[in-house]
Design an enzyme around this catalytic site. Structure first.
Site, PDB file in Angstrom:
ATOM      1  N   ASN A   9     -23.730 -26.123 -13.306  1.00  0.00           N
ATOM      2  CA  ASN A   9     -24.279 -24.771 -13.313  1.00  0.00           C
ATOM      3  C   ASN A   9     -23.397 -23.927 -12.403  1.00  0.00           C
ATOM      4  OD1 ASN A   9     -25.823 -22.447 -13.301  1.00  0.00           O
ATOM      5  ND2 ASN A   9     -27.355 -23.244 -11.891  1.00  0.00           N
ATOM      6  N   GLY A  10     -22.829 -22.874 -12.947  1.00  0.00           N
ATOM      7  CA  GLY A  10     -21.975 -22.003 -12.153  1.00  0.00           C
ATOM      8  C   GLY A  10     -20.735 -21.605 -12.918  1.00  0.00           C
ATOM      9  N   CYS A  39     -26.705 -21.442 -17.165  1.00  0.00           N
ATOM     10  CA  CYS A  39     -27.267 -22.721 -17.554  1.00  0.00           C
ATOM     11  C   CYS A  39     -28.242 -23.261 -16.526  1.00  0.00           C
ATOM     12  CB  CYS A  39     -26.150 -23.738 -17.781  1.00  0.00           C
ATOM     13  SG  CYS A  39     -25.145 -24.025 -16.324  1.00  0.00           S
ATOM     14  N   GLY A  80     -30.981 -21.097 -20.329  1.00  0.00           N
ATOM     15  CA  GLY A  80     -29.964 -21.246 -21.356  1.00  0.00           C
ATOM     16  C   GLY A  80     -30.563 -21.695 -22.659  1.00  0.00           C
ATOM     17  N   TYR A  90     -34.637 -12.164 -11.139  1.00  0.00           N
ATOM     18  CA  TYR A  90     -34.759 -12.338 -12.586  1.00  0.00           C
ATOM     19  C   TYR A  90     -34.557 -13.760 -13.093  1.00  0.00           C
ATOM     20  CZ  TYR A  90     -33.699 -11.464 -17.568  1.00  0.00           C
ATOM     21  OH  TYR A  90     -33.688 -11.480 -18.934  1.00  0.00           O
TER      22      TYR A  90
END
Length: 491
Positions: free
Chosen positions: A120-121, A19, A45, A261
């Site tokens: 996020n994580g 995300c 996301g 990436y």
């Protein structure tokens, strides 16, 4: 379905960030700013999006499945989110799975008032903590690991909300960048290792937080600095910014795959241009794995910067031997197996006039399951390429990620079950080579990997996980118990 990252097929043959998060406090029409920032983070996301706003008295939330533009493109949708403070989230599902109930920000009414969290994580002991909380009477409304944080905050015995948050975060392991909204303002923080990214910017008198610097650029905010690993930044409604460092200091381990990436190439990550890092990976790859060829061809779009670097270092011309279609939608109908199997050609097609009769060096960012790489190699051969050599701008991805990346199980990772020669045979390339782990570290501006104290989290390549993995260990123990003979005992 993911459409930003090309070549994602039904097998999920790309690693996906879970995300992206964005928050702003002190801005006119904060929800509109938040929606624009989330649009810039859409690549992180594409399954769902949500925004929560606060007008000084009430919290308002709007969530939906699909892209930001699907849910927040109209004035009416923004009008539902009044206030000068807003936080938002775009997601894929890792922990918790898909569904509207897991779409963030998650919101709860605590004794101290409203509380919203965008995360996020991935919390790698969320299952263990959740079990404890349920046994103590907690009732969960989602299956997201983020809700564990809310319950830990709610049940903390500390009187001050900030201390409750610190108390909760001391119980979790894994990776988190958080944006939290409270009746007192906004809090942003990163885990002590800084695995997932988070930056801060200024938009006039407003303060902005985002997963990537590109989101600051898009909303017109200036970059202030990154949130440091283990740091908690608190902003009140008067604009006062206070930094807290409540956790013991440890050596940071930000995710190196952000350079490979995840981040957009026009972002700055860990004080370094992502584009420059990717180009330098190609330079290192050309030094480590040279090849006699006529053309260097990127797998668009993620392979482009590395292919430029490979071409410049090797002297082999860079050409767009694969052309990407930008008009493949999420709802494209696939009525038959043959249509589904043609997915690569819908998204990309070989530039036959260019590659026919040529020796080609293909550059891609990674190989996950290998199914897509096989299709790409075959597409080049079908277009008449004389030789197809595959070069990968990351080391072999042989281990799963438990820190917020949607990674297949190791048994489904090609590098988790094959050596390089077997992988080359699987994808049917004339040769195959990956950048080394030291080459990757050199590309991001370091001398190489310090094995005693790695400067990044590179567990997907090395298996060197920087935290405990409680849930994984407990799952393995349960599986081991299930496979024991009926009369056996565990010492």
């Amino acid at each position: 379905m993911n459409i930003t990252h090309p070549f994602v097929d039904a097998d999920g043959d790309k690693l996906r960030e879970e995300c992206g998060i964005f928050g702003v406090i002190g801005a006119h029409e904060a929800a509109a700013v938040c929606a624009l920032g989330l649009h810039a983070l859409q690549h992180r996301g594409q399954e769902a999006v949500g925004i929560t706003s606060f007008d000084g008295a009430e919290f308002f939330t709007r969530r939906g499945l699909g892209h930001v533009a699907d849910n927040f493109s109209s004035g009416d949708s923004i009008a539902e989110l009044p206030g000068t403070t807003a936080a938002g989230h775009v997601r894929y599902s890792t922990t918790g799975g898909a569904g509207l109930r897991n779409v963030q920000p998650l919101y709860a009414e605590l004794a101290s008032g409203g509380f919203a969290v965008a995360h996020n994580g991935n919390i790698s002991n969320a299952g263990h903590l959740r079990g404890d909380l349920v046994r103590r009477g907690a009732i969960f409304q989602s299956t997201s690991d983020t809700e564990v944080i809310i319950h830990l905050v709610a049940t903390s015995r500390y009187p001050n909300l900030r201390d409750k948050i610190v108390d909760a975060l001391r119980l979790v392991e894994g990776a988190y960048s958080l944006i939290l909204m409270t009746p007192q303002g906004m809090i942003a923080c990163r885990d002590p290792l800084g695995i997932r990214p988070l930056v801060m910017g200024a938009l006039g008198d407003a303060t902005v937080f985002a997963s990537e610097t590109v989101a600051l650029d898009v909303v017109g905010a200036s970059f202030t600095r990154q949130i440091d690993p283990g740091e908690m930044v608190e902003v009140d409604f008067d604009g006062k910014i206070t930094s807290h460092r409540p956790f013991a200091q440890v050596a940071a381990r930000p995710c190196i795959f952000e350079h490979v990436y995840f981040s957009r190439p026009d972002s700055i990550f860990n004080q370094r241009s992502v584009y420059e890092s990717r180009k330098m990976i190609g330079v290192e790859l050309a030094k480590e794995a040279p090849c006699e060829a006529d053309l260097v061809v990127p797998v668009p779009d993620s392979g482009v910067p590395a292919a430029i670097g490979y071409s410049q270092q090797s002297g082999i011309p860079f050409e767009l031997g694969i052309i990407r279609s930008h008009y493949v939608g999420r709802t494209f109908i696939q009525p038959s197996d043959s249509a589904r199997n043609s997915g690569v050609k819908r998204k990309h097609n070989a530039n036959r006039a260019l590659v026919e009769g040529k020796k080609i060096v293909l550059i891609d960012d990674s190989i996950v399951r290998g199914t897509t790489s096989l299709k790409i190699v075959q597409m080049m051969r079908d277009a008449g390429a004389r030789e197809v050599h595959f070069r990968v701008a990351s080391p072999p991805t042989g281990h799963g990620c438990y820190y917020g990346v949607d990674t297949p199980e190791r048994s489904k990772l090609l590098a988790g079950r094959m050596d390089v020669d077997a992988m080359r045979e699987f994808i049917q390339a004339d040769s195959l080579a990956f950048v080394s782990i030291d080459g990757l570290y050199r590309a991001v501006g370091l001398a190489g990997r310090n094995d005693a104290c790695p400067q990044y989290c590179d567990a997907c390549f090395t298996g060197d996980y920087p935290t405990s993995l409680t849930d994984l260990g407990e799952r393995h123990n349960r599986e081991a118990q299930l496979t024991l003979p009926v009369n056996s005992k565990v010492a």
